[in-house]
Design a protein around this motif. Structure first.
Motif, PDB file in Angstrom:
ATOM      1  N   GLY A 155      -5.546   1.606   9.753  1.00  0.00           N
ATOM      2  CA  GLY A 155      -4.576   2.288   8.895  1.00  0.00           C
ATOM      3  C   GLY A 155      -4.120   1.384   7.768  1.00  0.00           C
ATOM      4  O   GLY A 155      -4.892   0.565   7.278  1.00  0.00           O
ATOM      5  N   VAL A 156      -2.843   1.540   7.391  1.00  0.00           N
ATOM      6  CA  VAL A 156      -2.290   0.771   6.273  1.00  0.00           C
ATOM      7  C   VAL A 156      -1.151  -0.109   6.801  1.00  0.00           C
ATOM      8  O   VAL A 156      -0.128   0.411   7.234  1.00  0.00           O
ATOM      9  CB  VAL A 156      -1.720   1.715   5.178  1.00  0.00           C
ATOM     10  N   PRO A 157      -1.320  -1.438   6.770  1.00  0.00           N
ATOM     11  CA  PRO A 157      -0.212  -2.298   7.205  1.00  0.00           C
ATOM     12  C   PRO A 157       0.901  -2.250   6.162  1.00  0.00           C
ATOM     13  O   PRO A 157       0.619  -2.296   4.963  1.00  0.00           O
ATOM     14  CB  PRO A 157      -0.849  -3.691   7.280  1.00  0.00           C
ATOM     15  N   ARG A 158       2.127  -2.111   6.602  1.00  0.00           N
ATOM     16  CA  ARG A 158       3.224  -1.977   5.637  1.00  0.00           C
ATOM     17  C   ARG A 158       4.246  -3.086   5.843  1.00  0.00           C
ATOM     18  O   ARG A 158       4.484  -3.476   6.983  1.00  0.00           O
ATOM     19  CB  ARG A 158       3.882  -0.598   5.798  1.00  0.00           C
ATOM     20  N   PRO A 159       4.892  -3.596   4.821  1.00  0.00           N
ATOM     21  CA  PRO A 159       4.624  -3.263   3.424  1.00  0.00           C
ATOM     22  C   PRO A 159       3.410  -4.052   2.900  1.00  0.00           C
ATOM     23  O   PRO A 159       3.271  -5.234   3.169  1.00  0.00           O
ATOM     24  CB  PRO A 159       5.902  -3.691   2.707  1.00  0.00           C
ATOM     25  N   LEU A 160       2.605  -3.375   2.110  1.00  0.00           N
ATOM     26  CA  LEU A 160       1.398  -4.000   1.565  1.00  0.00           C
ATOM     27  C   LEU A 160       1.742  -5.178   0.649  1.00  0.00           C
ATOM     28  O   LEU A 160       1.016  -6.158   0.580  1.00  0.00           O
ATOM     29  CB  LEU A 160       0.603  -2.970   0.754  1.00  0.00           C
ATOM     30  N   GLU A 161       2.877  -5.053  -0.055  1.00  0.00           N
ATOM     31  CA  GLU A 161       3.258  -6.104  -1.020  1.00  0.00           C
ATOM     32  C   GLU A 161       3.466  -7.439  -0.311  1.00  0.00           C
ATOM     33  O   GLU A 161       3.102  -8.492  -0.820  1.00  0.00           O
ATOM     34  CB  GLU A 161       4.545  -5.701  -1.772  1.00  0.00           C
ATOM     35  N   GLN A 162       4.046  -7.370   0.898  1.00  0.00           N
ATOM     36  CA  GLN A 162       4.306  -8.601   1.645  1.00  0.00           C
ATOM     37  C   GLN A 162       2.990  -9.260   2.055  1.00  0.00           C
ATOM     38  O   GLN A 162       2.806 -10.463   1.927  1.00  0.00           O
ATOM     39  CB  GLN A 162       5.129  -8.252   2.875  1.00  0.00           C
ATOM     40  N   LEU A 163       2.054  -8.425   2.516  1.00  0.00           N
ATOM     41  CA  LEU A 163       0.730  -8.919   2.896  1.00  0.00           C
ATOM     42  C   LEU A 163       0.046  -9.546   1.673  1.00  0.00           C
ATOM     43  O   LEU A 163      -0.552 -10.620   1.759  1.00  0.00           O
ATOM     44  CB  LEU A 163      -0.109  -7.752   3.443  1.00  0.00           C
ATOM     45  N   HIS A 164       0.181  -8.875   0.541  1.00  0.00           N
ATOM     46  CA  HIS A 164      -0.429  -9.348  -0.696  1.00  0.00           C
ATOM     47  C   HIS A 164       0.113 -10.746  -1.053  1.00  0.00           C
ATOM     48  O   HIS A 164      -0.645 -11.650  -1.397  1.00  0.00           O
ATOM     49  CB  HIS A 164      -0.135  -8.343  -1.815  1.00  0.00           C
ATOM     50  N   ARG A 165       1.436 -10.917  -0.937  1.00  0.00           N
ATOM     51  CA  ARG A 165       2.055 -12.222  -1.250  1.00  0.00           C
ATOM     52  C   ARG A 165       1.514 -13.301  -0.317  1.00  0.00           C
ATOM     53  O   ARG A 165       1.203 -14.407  -0.731  1.00  0.00           O
ATOM     54  CB  ARG A 165       3.583 -12.121  -1.103  1.00  0.00           C
ATOM     55  N   PHE A 214      -2.275   2.293  -4.832  1.00  0.00           N
ATOM     56  CA  PHE A 214      -1.999   2.383  -6.273  1.00  0.00           C
ATOM     57  C   PHE A 214      -0.723   1.612  -6.627  1.00  0.00           C
ATOM     58  O   PHE A 214      -0.666   0.906  -7.633  1.00  0.00           O
ATOM     59  CB  PHE A 214      -1.857   3.850  -6.718  1.00  0.00           C
ATOM     60  N   ARG A 215       0.306   1.770  -5.797  1.00  0.00           N
ATOM     61  CA  ARG A 215       1.584   1.079  -6.061  1.00  0.00           C
ATOM     62  C   ARG A 215       1.386  -0.431  -6.046  1.00  0.00           C
ATOM     63  O   ARG A 215       1.897  -1.142  -6.900  1.00  0.00           O
ATOM     64  CB  ARG A 215       2.629   1.467  -4.994  1.00  0.00           C
ATOM     65  N   LEU A 227      -1.396  -2.125  -6.672  1.00  0.00           N
ATOM     66  CA  LEU A 227      -2.156  -2.550  -7.850  1.00  0.00           C
ATOM     67  C   LEU A 227      -1.284  -2.545  -9.102  1.00  0.00           C
ATOM     68  O   LEU A 227      -1.347  -3.457  -9.935  1.00  0.00           O
ATOM     69  CB  LEU A 227      -3.374  -1.639  -8.047  1.00  0.00           C
ATOM     70  N   GLN A 228      -0.457  -1.508  -9.214  1.00  0.00           N
ATOM     71  CA  GLN A 228       0.394  -1.402 -10.403  1.00  0.00           C
ATOM     72  C   GLN A 228       1.435  -2.502 -10.474  1.00  0.00           C
ATOM     73  O   GLN A 228       1.831  -2.920 -11.540  1.00  0.00           O
ATOM     74  CB  GLN A 228       1.110  -0.058 -10.405  1.00  0.00           C
ATOM     75  N   GLY A 229       1.846  -2.971  -9.295  1.00  0.00           N
ATOM     76  CA  GLY A 229       2.958  -3.914  -9.245  1.00  0.00           C
ATOM     77  C   GLY A 229       2.547  -5.377  -9.278  1.00  0.00           C
ATOM     78  O   GLY A 229       3.394  -6.244  -9.104  1.00  0.00           O
ATOM     79  N   THR A 230       1.270  -5.678  -9.469  1.00  0.00           N
ATOM     80  CA  THR A 230       0.873  -7.089  -9.459  1.00  0.00           C
ATOM     81  C   THR A 230       0.082  -7.473 -10.705  1.00  0.00           C
ATOM     82  O   THR A 230      -0.669  -6.658 -11.238  1.00  0.00           O
ATOM     83  CB  THR A 230       0.037  -7.430  -8.205  1.00  0.00           C
ATOM     84  N   ASP A 231       0.267  -8.726 -11.145  1.00  0.00           N
ATOM     85  CA  ASP A 231      -0.523  -9.244 -12.261  1.00  0.00           C
ATOM     86  C   ASP A 231      -1.700 -10.062 -11.749  1.00  0.00           C
ATOM     87  O   ASP A 231      -2.574 -10.450 -12.508  1.00  0.00           O
ATOM     88  CB  ASP A 231       0.340 -10.171 -13.134  1.00  0.00           C
ATOM     89  N   ARG A 232      -1.675 -10.354 -10.475  1.00  0.00           N
ATOM     90  CA  ARG A 232      -2.764 -11.162  -9.900  1.00  0.00           C
ATOM     91  C   ARG A 232      -4.033 -10.350  -9.802  1.00  0.00           C
ATOM     92  O   ARG A 232      -3.971  -9.159  -9.464  1.00  0.00           O
ATOM     93  CB  ARG A 232      -2.408 -11.550  -8.472  1.00  0.00           C
ATOM     94  N   PRO A 233      -5.201 -10.960 -10.040  1.00  0.00           N
ATOM     95  CA  PRO A 233      -6.446 -10.228  -9.800  1.00  0.00           C
ATOM     96  C   PRO A 233      -6.501  -9.755  -8.352  1.00  0.00           C
ATOM     97  O   PRO A 233      -6.393 -10.568  -7.429  1.00  0.00           O
ATOM     98  CB  PRO A 233      -7.524 -11.281 -10.089  1.00  0.00           C
ATOM     99  N   THR A 234      -6.601  -8.450  -8.191  1.00  0.00           N
ATOM    100  CA  THR A 234      -6.511  -7.877  -6.845  1.00  0.00           C
ATOM    101  C   THR A 234      -7.544  -6.786  -6.653  1.00  0.00           C
ATOM    102  O   THR A 234      -7.742  -5.933  -7.532  1.00  0.00           O
ATOM    103  CB  THR A 234      -5.095  -7.279  -6.621  1.00  0.00           C
ATOM    104  N   ILE A 235      -8.189  -6.823  -5.509  1.00  0.00           N
ATOM    105  CA  ILE A 235      -9.052  -5.725  -5.085  1.00  0.00           C
ATOM    106  C   ILE A 235      -8.263  -5.021  -3.989  1.00  0.00           C
ATOM    107  O   ILE A 235      -7.942  -5.644  -2.980  1.00  0.00           O
ATOM    108  CB  ILE A 235     -10.384  -6.249  -4.497  1.00  0.00           C
ATOM    109  N   ALA A 236      -7.907  -3.769  -4.207  1.00  0.00           N
ATOM    110  CA  ALA A 236      -7.192  -3.030  -3.160  1.00  0.00           C
ATOM    111  C   ALA A 236      -7.847  -1.672  -3.063  1.00  0.00           C
ATOM    112  O   ALA A 236      -8.062  -0.995  -4.075  1.00  0.00           O
ATOM    113  CB  ALA A 236      -5.723  -2.889  -3.505  1.00  0.00           C
ATOM    114  N   LEU A 237      -8.196  -1.291  -1.847  1.00  0.00           N
ATOM    115  CA  LEU A 237      -8.866  -0.005  -1.675  1.00  0.00           C
ATOM    116  C   LEU A 237      -8.569   0.544  -0.295  1.00  0.00           C
ATOM    117  O   LEU A 237      -8.201  -0.195   0.622  1.00  0.00           O
ATOM    118  CB  LEU A 237     -10.375  -0.158  -1.867  1.00  0.00           C
ATOM    119  N   ALA A 238      -8.722   1.868  -0.195  1.00  0.00           N
ATOM    120  CA  ALA A 238      -8.550   2.529   1.093  1.00  0.00           C
ATOM    121  C   ALA A 238      -9.927   3.026   1.530  1.00  0.00           C
ATOM    122  O   ALA A 238     -10.586   3.767   0.795  1.00  0.00           O
ATOM    123  CB  ALA A 238      -7.564   3.690   0.958  1.00  0.00           C
ATOM    124  N   MET A 239     -10.345   2.587   2.712  1.00  0.00           N
ATOM    125  CA  MET A 239     -11.656   2.999   3.215  1.00  0.00           C
ATOM    126  C   MET A 239     -11.562   4.398   3.816  1.00  0.00           C
ATOM    127  O   MET A 239     -10.487   4.890   4.133  1.00  0.00           O
ATOM    128  CB  MET A 239     -12.149   2.005   4.273  1.00  0.00           C
TER     129      MET A 239
END
Ligand code: NAP
Length: 507
Positions: free
Chosen positions: A133-143, A169-170, A172-184
């Motif tokens: 599924g989707v671990p939440r919050p994604l932003e924390q994982l991203h950091r 989408f949220r 990707l929109q909220g980061t300036d870092r090069p990011t690959i984010a996708l939902a399988m």
């Protein structure tokens, strides 16, 4: 030595450019993988991902030495969804070697990042996969991932519902870092198709149909050809088909071909929708201007609309939604007119449906819509359906006569309209209409369009009937949608060609 196509410069390679297209390569050996890399670049890919865990007996030096474009080297262990099952130190040694051989990128799983030292010239993609599924919050994982000395952060989650894409989408929109984010997964296909709109570093594609290395990967030719991925921007108008299932739908091929033919900045997406009302509420603000609606949502979607055309309201069946500039959603039915026009075109010149005896086979969604449409055209309707109660209820509703299925051979209609799914691929040898009732001059319409000539139509043609396939109906209903959305004439020839090509490709 193969010519290496490099990315323009360091800054661009780190993501401040349009989203790259990367083909994931899995192959039965080194030779096949080299051929797949060449095919990917010839097909328009910017870079390839070598999935070493999916290339048995790979020769790393040969693969990297003969790369025709920048590569990402990935050696995915089982714990992150890959096939590598050996010793971790062995796996890391292969990744070190890839860096030493000059790979432009290496994919390092988040839990291995501290074990792999940085090598100048090779960028680190620090990755995280969730197959549940989707671990939440994604932003924390991203950091957390970004802090692991990542040049590019990669997060691949699994979409259980289409709404899960919104989290991607949220992020990707909220980061300036090069990011690959996708939902399988099938519900996540939109995250791959709209990756550029939301500024992802790259999107993955498969080298061809059937070669996806992750659930939901779109073939490169579809991504760049049908969906025109590189042209999708924040201004591109969004359309799509709301369905469940959606994978078999021909609508993306047909509508995208039409948008391209008239030069519209628009894209049409496959939308695997479970709850149409909440879907419309959450997705329409992303920039959707219209939807096709099909099984099983034609009726339930009505609750989410601001306005419903009288015909669609009467039929309780909406197959088209147009979204106004102010976000109001209007529902229509282009199915009935699309089918009736097709059937009328097969009548002898100068004749209409008025007064004709029509045997309607099937009382499902389409059967019900056509029962109303045919009655309104003045046809004398005889109706049959496998489930008697459903057939009787519809016959009563429109004032038609009902006959049991096994009795239909007794009717001598002018027009026979077949609206059940019998005869559809893969059960192409099925037919529920007795061959004995097919006679010279009878007009026979079969709503099934895959295959184009069903067993019923083949038998009807041999008996001298005037036969009509579901192809024209499909094109007409799609053309009706196009015209409601764009207010301009639909390029029906292009749409027909796209449908025929799509049907050929699906066989
Ligand atoms: P639906 O609402 O699910 O209705 C299915 C109909 O088929 C019902 O009447 C059902 O009878 C009958 N049926 C299914 N299996 C049967 C069997 N083995 N024997 C006898 N009857 C059977 O589906 P729909 O939306 O009406 O679509 C029906 C067909 O039309 C599909 O093949 C669809 O692809 C085609 N279609 C084509 C177009 C086009 O553009 N050409 C447009 C719409 C639909 P019961 O009531 O007994 O279940």
């Amino acid at each position: 030595m193969a010519v290496l196509r490099s990315l323009p410069d360091e800054e661009k390679a780190l993501g401040r450019m349009s989203t790259l297209v990367c083909v994931s390569v899995a192959a039965e050996g080194t030779k096949a993988a080299i051929a797949a890399m060449a095919a990917a670049v010839a097909g328009g890919a910017d870079l390839v991902e070598l999935r070493l865990d999916l290339i048995p007996g790979f020769d790393l030096a040969a693969l990297i030495g003969r790369r025709p474009c920048p590569v990402i080297v990935t050696y995915r262990p089982e714990r992150e969804g890959g096939r590598f099952v050996g010793d971790e130190s062995e796996r890391l040694a292969v990744l070190r070697r890839a860096m030493a051989l000059g790979a432009e990128y290496v994919d390092i799983e988040h839990d291995a990042s501290s074990s792999l030292e940085r090598v100048p010239g090779c960028r680190r993609i620090v990755s995280y996969h969730d197959f549940e599924g989707v671990p939440r919050p994604l932003e924390q994982l991203h950091r957390r991932l970004a802090a692991l000395d990542a040049d590019v952060v990669k997060i691949a989650v699994t979409a259980r519902r289409i709404e899960d894409n919104l989290e991607v989408f949220r992020l990707l929109q909220g980061t300036d870092r090069p990011t690959i984010a996708l939902a399988m997964g099938e519900a996540g296909v939109v995250s791959r198709l709209l990756a550029g709109r939301y500024g992802a570093f790259l999107t993955f594609a498969s080298v061809e149909a059937g070669a996806a290395v992750a659930p939901g990967q779109v073939p490169l030719t579809d991504l760049l050809g049908m969906y025109r991925f590189r042209g999708i921007t924040a201004r591109t108008a969004l359309y799509g088909v709301m369905a469940n299932p959606v994978g078999h739908s021909m609508s993306p091929a047909v509508h995208n071909a039409a948008f391209r033919a008239v030069g519209l900045d628009a894209v049409y997406l496959p939308l695997l929708v479970q709850e149409p009302v909440s879907f419309l509420e959450q997705f329409t603000p992303l920039g959707f201007r219209g939807y096709s609606v099909t099984i099983p949502h034609k009726q339930t979607v009505i609750a989410a609309l601001d306005e419903v055309q009288p015909l669609a309201a009467r039929l309780e069946s909406v197959n088209t939604i147009a979204v106004d500039d102010d976000g109001r959603k209007r529902g229509y039915n282009t199915d009935v007119e699309g089918a009736l026009v097709t059937i009328e075109a097969a009548l002898p010149p100068g004749e209409t449906l008025k007064g004709k005896c029509v045997l309607l086979v099937g009382a499902g969604g389409l059967g019900r819509a056509l029962a109303h449409g045919l009655t309104e055209r003045g046809a004398r309707l005889v109706l049959t359906n496998r489930t008697v109660e459903r057939g009787l209820a519809l016959a009563w509703e429109v004032g038609a006569e009902f006959v049991a299925m096994e009795e239909m051979g007794r009717v001598t209609p002018d027009v026979l309209v077949q609206t059940t799914s019998v005869g559809m691929h893969p059960r192409v040898e099925d037919s529920i209409v007795p061959a004995g009732m097919l006679r010279l001059g009878l007009v026979v319409y079969d709503a099934v369009y895959n295959p184009l000539e069903t067993r019923l139509l083949r038998e009807a043609r041999r008996a001298g009937c005037r036969t009509v396939s579901g192809l024209g109906h499909f094109v007409n209903q799609a053309a009706g949608q196009f015209e409601l959305w764009t207010d301009r004439p639909a390029p029906t020839d292009v749409m027909r060609e796209a449908l025929l090509a799509g049907l050929g490709a699906k066989d």
